[in-house]
Design a protein around this motif. Sequence first.
Motif, PDB file in Angstrom:
ATOM      1  N   GLN A 191       6.482  -0.166   2.356  1.00  0.00           N
ATOM      2  CA  GLN A 191       5.196   0.222   2.082  1.00  0.00           C
ATOM      3  C   GLN A 191       4.673  -0.661   0.640  1.00  0.00           C
ATOM      4  O   GLN A 191       3.386  -0.954   0.743  1.00  0.00           O
ATOM      5  CB  GLN A 191       5.059   1.749   1.503  1.00  0.00           C
ATOM      6  CG  GLN A 191       5.530   2.518   2.549  1.00  0.00           C
ATOM      7  CD  GLN A 191       5.553   4.011   2.220  1.00  0.00           C
ATOM      8  OE1 GLN A 191       4.751   4.419   1.460  1.00  0.00           O
ATOM      9  NE2 GLN A 191       6.236   4.897   2.905  1.00  0.00           N
ATOM     10  N   VAL A 192       5.480  -0.973  -0.157  1.00  0.00           N
ATOM     11  CA  VAL A 192       4.928  -1.777  -1.204  1.00  0.00           C
ATOM     12  C   VAL A 192       5.686  -3.014  -1.748  1.00  0.00           C
ATOM     13  O   VAL A 192       6.934  -2.861  -1.522  1.00  0.00           O
ATOM     14  CB  VAL A 192       4.790  -0.745  -2.554  1.00  0.00           C
ATOM     15  CG1 VAL A 192       4.005  -1.443  -3.812  1.00  0.00           C
ATOM     16  CG2 VAL A 192       4.333   0.628  -2.119  1.00  0.00           C
ATOM     17  N   LEU A 193       5.250  -4.084  -1.733  1.00  0.00           N
ATOM     18  CA  LEU A 193       5.844  -5.269  -2.306  1.00  0.00           C
ATOM     19  C   LEU A 193       6.015  -5.448  -3.467  1.00  0.00           C
ATOM     20  O   LEU A 193       4.997  -5.048  -4.457  1.00  0.00           O
ATOM     21  CB  LEU A 193       5.232  -6.507  -1.396  1.00  0.00           C
ATOM     22  CG  LEU A 193       5.347  -6.973   0.008  1.00  0.00           C
ATOM     23  CD1 LEU A 193       4.611  -8.023   0.450  1.00  0.00           C
ATOM     24  CD2 LEU A 193       6.896  -7.084   0.433  1.00  0.00           C
ATOM     25  N   PRO A 194       6.903  -6.020  -4.022  1.00  0.00           N
ATOM     26  CA  PRO A 194       7.005  -6.357  -5.760  1.00  0.00           C
ATOM     27  C   PRO A 194       5.831  -7.174  -5.947  1.00  0.00           C
ATOM     28  O   PRO A 194       5.422  -8.058  -5.002  1.00  0.00           O
ATOM     29  CB  PRO A 194       8.457  -6.856  -5.737  1.00  0.00           C
ATOM     30  CG  PRO A 194       8.840  -7.331  -4.367  1.00  0.00           C
ATOM     31  CD  PRO A 194       8.346  -6.555  -3.508  1.00  0.00           C
ATOM     32  N   PRO A 195       5.602  -7.217  -7.359  1.00  0.00           N
ATOM     33  CA  PRO A 195       4.464  -8.233  -7.725  1.00  0.00           C
ATOM     34  C   PRO A 195       4.649  -9.413  -7.249  1.00  0.00           C
ATOM     35  O   PRO A 195       3.390 -10.234  -6.890  1.00  0.00           O
ATOM     36  CB  PRO A 195       4.626  -7.890  -9.136  1.00  0.00           C
ATOM     37  CG  PRO A 195       5.148  -6.445  -9.562  1.00  0.00           C
ATOM     38  CD  PRO A 195       6.185  -6.178  -8.287  1.00  0.00           C
ATOM     39  N   ASP A 196       5.631 -10.184  -7.347  1.00  0.00           N
ATOM     40  CA  ASP A 196       5.822 -11.427  -7.101  1.00  0.00           C
ATOM     41  C   ASP A 196       5.592 -12.142  -5.700  1.00  0.00           C
ATOM     42  O   ASP A 196       5.717 -13.088  -5.067  1.00  0.00           O
ATOM     43  CB  ASP A 196       7.140 -12.026  -7.659  1.00  0.00           C
ATOM     44  CG  ASP A 196       8.390 -11.707  -6.971  1.00  0.00           C
ATOM     45  OD1 ASP A 196       8.235 -10.730  -6.342  1.00  0.00           O
ATOM     46  OD2 ASP A 196       9.476 -12.145  -7.030  1.00  0.00           O
ATOM     47  N   CYS A 219       0.828  -1.246  -0.048  1.00  0.00           N
ATOM     48  CA  CYS A 219       0.115   0.078   0.125  1.00  0.00           C
ATOM     49  C   CYS A 219       0.872   1.262   0.015  1.00  0.00           C
ATOM     50  O   CYS A 219       1.547   1.379   1.053  1.00  0.00           O
ATOM     51  CB  CYS A 219      -0.837   0.092   0.968  1.00  0.00           C
ATOM     52  SG  CYS A 219      -1.478  -1.497   1.211  1.00  0.00           S
ATOM     53  N   PRO A 220       0.709   1.908  -1.012  1.00  0.00           N
ATOM     54  CA  PRO A 220       1.631   2.965  -1.381  1.00  0.00           C
ATOM     55  C   PRO A 220       1.101   4.045  -0.485  1.00  0.00           C
ATOM     56  O   PRO A 220      -0.151   4.432  -0.323  1.00  0.00           O
ATOM     57  CB  PRO A 220       1.812   3.299  -2.780  1.00  0.00           C
ATOM     58  CG  PRO A 220       0.406   2.648  -3.156  1.00  0.00           C
ATOM     59  CD  PRO A 220       0.028   1.580  -2.099  1.00  0.00           C
ATOM     60  N   HIS A 227       3.744  -0.561 -10.933  1.00  0.00           N
ATOM     61  CA  HIS A 227       3.473   0.903 -10.873  1.00  0.00           C
ATOM     62  C   HIS A 227       3.590   1.572  -9.728  1.00  0.00           C
ATOM     63  O   HIS A 227       4.298   2.432  -9.313  1.00  0.00           O
ATOM     64  CB  HIS A 227       2.339   1.215 -11.899  1.00  0.00           C
ATOM     65  CG  HIS A 227       2.325   1.157 -13.253  1.00  0.00           C
ATOM     66  ND1 HIS A 227       3.355   2.231 -13.944  1.00  0.00           N
ATOM     67  CD2 HIS A 227       1.532   0.544 -14.279  1.00  0.00           C
ATOM     68  CE1 HIS A 227       3.314   2.020 -15.197  1.00  0.00           C
ATOM     69  NE2 HIS A 227       2.182   1.228 -15.441  1.00  0.00           N
ATOM     70  N   LEU A 228       3.003   0.958  -8.615  1.00  0.00           N
ATOM     71  CA  LEU A 228       2.800   1.273  -7.428  1.00  0.00           C
ATOM     72  C   LEU A 228       4.266   1.552  -6.553  1.00  0.00           C
ATOM     73  O   LEU A 228       4.581   2.312  -6.079  1.00  0.00           O
ATOM     74  CB  LEU A 228       1.814   0.592  -6.676  1.00  0.00           C
ATOM     75  CG  LEU A 228       0.329   0.742  -7.131  1.00  0.00           C
ATOM     76  CD1 LEU A 228      -0.592  -0.029  -6.197  1.00  0.00           C
ATOM     77  CD2 LEU A 228      -0.150   2.160  -6.996  1.00  0.00           C
ATOM     78  N   LEU A 229       4.860   0.129  -6.939  1.00  0.00           N
ATOM     79  CA  LEU A 229       6.405   0.272  -6.240  1.00  0.00           C
ATOM     80  C   LEU A 229       7.142   1.139  -6.887  1.00  0.00           C
ATOM     81  O   LEU A 229       7.945   1.986  -6.100  1.00  0.00           O
ATOM     82  CB  LEU A 229       6.816  -1.177  -6.380  1.00  0.00           C
ATOM     83  CG  LEU A 229       8.173  -1.526  -5.978  1.00  0.00           C
ATOM     84  CD1 LEU A 229       8.213  -1.158  -4.514  1.00  0.00           C
ATOM     85  CD2 LEU A 229       8.252  -3.029  -6.596  1.00  0.00           C
ATOM     86  N   ASP A 230       7.091   1.334  -8.294  1.00  0.00           N
ATOM     87  CA  ASP A 230       8.018   2.228  -8.893  1.00  0.00           C
ATOM     88  C   ASP A 230       7.621   3.775  -8.380  1.00  0.00           C
ATOM     89  O   ASP A 230       8.851   4.570  -8.260  1.00  0.00           O
ATOM     90  CB  ASP A 230       7.635   2.367 -10.277  1.00  0.00           C
ATOM     91  CG  ASP A 230       8.229   1.187 -11.017  1.00  0.00           C
ATOM     92  OD1 ASP A 230       9.040   0.412 -10.380  1.00  0.00           O
ATOM     93  OD2 ASP A 230       7.862   0.759 -12.080  1.00  0.00           O
TER      94      ASP A 230
END
Length: 183
Positions: free
Chosen positions: A117-122, A3-4, A100-103
């Motif tokens: 705050q934000v985990l990678p997609p995997d 959660c960004p 995108h959220l992670l970036d």
Amino acid sequence: MSCPSPRPSKTLRFGVGIAAAAVLTAVPAYRAVASAADGTTASDGALDRPVSPFDDGRPALDRLDPALLAAVRQAARDARRDGVELQVNSGWRSPRHQQHLLDEAVAEHGSDEARRQVLPPDRSSHVTGRAVDIGPVEADRWLQRHGPAYGLCQVYANEIWHFELRTAPGGSCPPRLPDASAG
Ligand SMILES: [Zn+2]
């Protein structure tokens, strides 16, 4: 997790999260709601506003684990009786949306803070359809108290809005992790 943190303007746009933003260092998920500007669409699970858990036809909800969605809906019915309206700010996300959220988080906060705050997609439970971000804050508070009756648990101490099925209905939730980087 996943959660960004929001930019203040987008937090304001949804009229929620101010209290949470004031007390939490990592701010709410509401920005995920508003992130369609990054090129992701509804088919990626992007939401342009908080939605009712009973809304059909939205991939963000339709692609959730059915058991999770059923638990959230039951909780929402019961919360309504207490005068609390549960809304979904984010649910299932495509890997592209999660990236995108992670970036965005990395660009805004640097990679160390972004990892909290934000985990990678995997690694994101949003991508597997096993996490929901709930708002507004009073709904989060309601779920913190009553969520275990439905198997719903707050997973990360720094995200009062992020819930997953982590116990049997009526069971006890596992201890919260400090943040996503601890998971
Ligand atoms: Zn989340």
